[in-house]
Design an enzyme around this catalytic site. Structure first.
Site, PDB file in Angstrom:
ATOM      1  N   SER A   1     -38.264   3.769  -3.915  1.00  0.00           N
ATOM      2  CA  SER A   1     -37.649   5.061  -3.638  1.00  0.00           C
ATOM      3  C   SER A   1     -38.655   6.167  -3.903  1.00  0.00           C
ATOM      4  CB  SER A   1     -36.406   5.265  -4.519  1.00  0.00           C
ATOM      5  OG  SER A   1     -35.871   6.566  -4.338  1.00  0.00           O
TER       6      SER A   1
ATOM      7  N   LYS B   1     -25.289  -1.363   6.681  1.00  0.00           N
ATOM      8  CA  LYS B   1     -24.752  -0.991   7.988  1.00  0.00           C
ATOM      9  C   LYS B   1     -25.001   0.491   8.244  1.00  0.00           C
ATOM     10  CE  LYS B   1     -21.268   1.631   6.690  1.00  0.00           C
ATOM     11  NZ  LYS B   1     -21.078   3.031   7.145  1.00  0.00           N
TER      12      LYS B   1
END
Length: 308
Positions: free
Chosen positions: A36, A90
């Site tokens: 990150s 998703k």
């Protein structure tokens, strides 16, 4: 198989709310690293890029890509090239066509590529599927309405090209629909509402059908205030089936059949571990194809500009 060493890529809201608790509760998988640019996880090696992770001496077997869909293709390709199994949040990508090379790469390397549809793992989904297999559906009505300011606070990427806008939650409904109906469905028409200052819709109305002509109406709204609605009403030859709470509850003619707590992500990770153990992939693109069809066929209208 020994414990699966996982790198979480993208430590945002979905990773913290769902992925971290799910992994923590399973003995077969552990978080070995985080990638990150803006966040860190105490006690876990953190890197700004996948390149930095793969150049380090931190060993990982798999990555879970929790980044915006616009960047997932490149990240998945890099991870597969490095010999890592890949879980895709998703939607699996910003476009349908970008997935084919990833599927081929995973197959050629004997790696797992898992396109997750977490709503399919909700507790009432498979019971609804079994009911509809035994009782012919006559009509379907979907109402999927939530507040983007609650679920994606300040996340501009969701309204950029490839971010899908209201289809980010709406695709959950489509993933359930394509799981529970006995026949494949296709899009007949769509209306999409685009904020004047955004590149993705904030509301959508879809008309779908199966090959037998089953009428399906879906309405998605990203500005719902108050109670959030994730409901699917199905009239069948055996009565009215109501799936609600995003797939956690199911009633038949008002009688409760399923009412359980959410447990989607632990089930996702159990599925991922199983796929990795068998070196198999699971990439169903049907929900994303329906969204792509909505963008292709949809009648667009402009609405008031959206600001956070």
């Amino acid at each position: 198989m020994s414990m699966l060493r996982l790198a979480i890529v993208g430590l945002g809201k979905i990773a913290r709310d769902q992925h971290l608790p799910a992994v923590a509760g399973l003995p077969s998988i552990a978080i070995a690293a985080v990638v990150s640019r803006n966040a860190r996880l105490d006690g876990v090696p953190c890197f700004e890029t996948l390149d930095e992770l793969f150049a380090s001496d931190v060993a990982v077997d798999a990555v879970a890509l929790c980044t915006p869909p616009q960047v997932r293709r490149a990240q998945a390709a890099l991870a597969l090239a490095a010999g890592k199994h890949v879980m895709l949040e998703k939607p699996p990508g910003a476009t349908v066509s970008e997935l084919a090379p990833l599927i081929a790469a995973a197959r050629d390397k004997g790696l797992t590529l898992f396109a997750t549809w977490h709503s399919r793992f909700a507790p009432a989904v498979d019971p609804a599927r079994a009911f509809l297999a035994a009782h012919r559906p006559l009509s379907v009505r979907i109402d999927w309405r939530e507040d983007v300011r609650v679920w994606h606070p300040g996340q501009d990427w969701i309204f950029e090209a490839g971010g899908l806008g209201v289809f980010d939650p709406g695709i959950n409904a489509l993933s359930i629909l394509t799981r529970i109906l006995p026949r494949p469905v296709f899009l007949q028409g769509a209306g999409l509402a685009f904020p004047a200052n955004r590149a993705a819709p904030i509301a959508a109305e879809l008309d779908l059908a199966d090959e037998a002509g089953l009428p399906i109406r879906a309405e998605f709204d990203f500005l719902q205030t108050g109670p959030q609605s994730w409901d699917m009403r199905m009239e069948t030859e055996g009565g009215t089936l109501m799936l609600s709470a995003g797939g956690a509850k199911l009633t038949h003619d008002g009688r409760p059949l399923v009412d359980e707590a959410e447990a989607e992500y632990p089930a996702l990770y159990r599925r991922f571990v199983d796929l990795v153990g068998r070196r198999e992939s699971d990439v169903d693109l049907t929900p994303l194809q329906l969204v792509a069809d909505a963008f292709l066929l949809g009648q667009r209208r402009s609405v008031e500009a959206f600001t956070w």
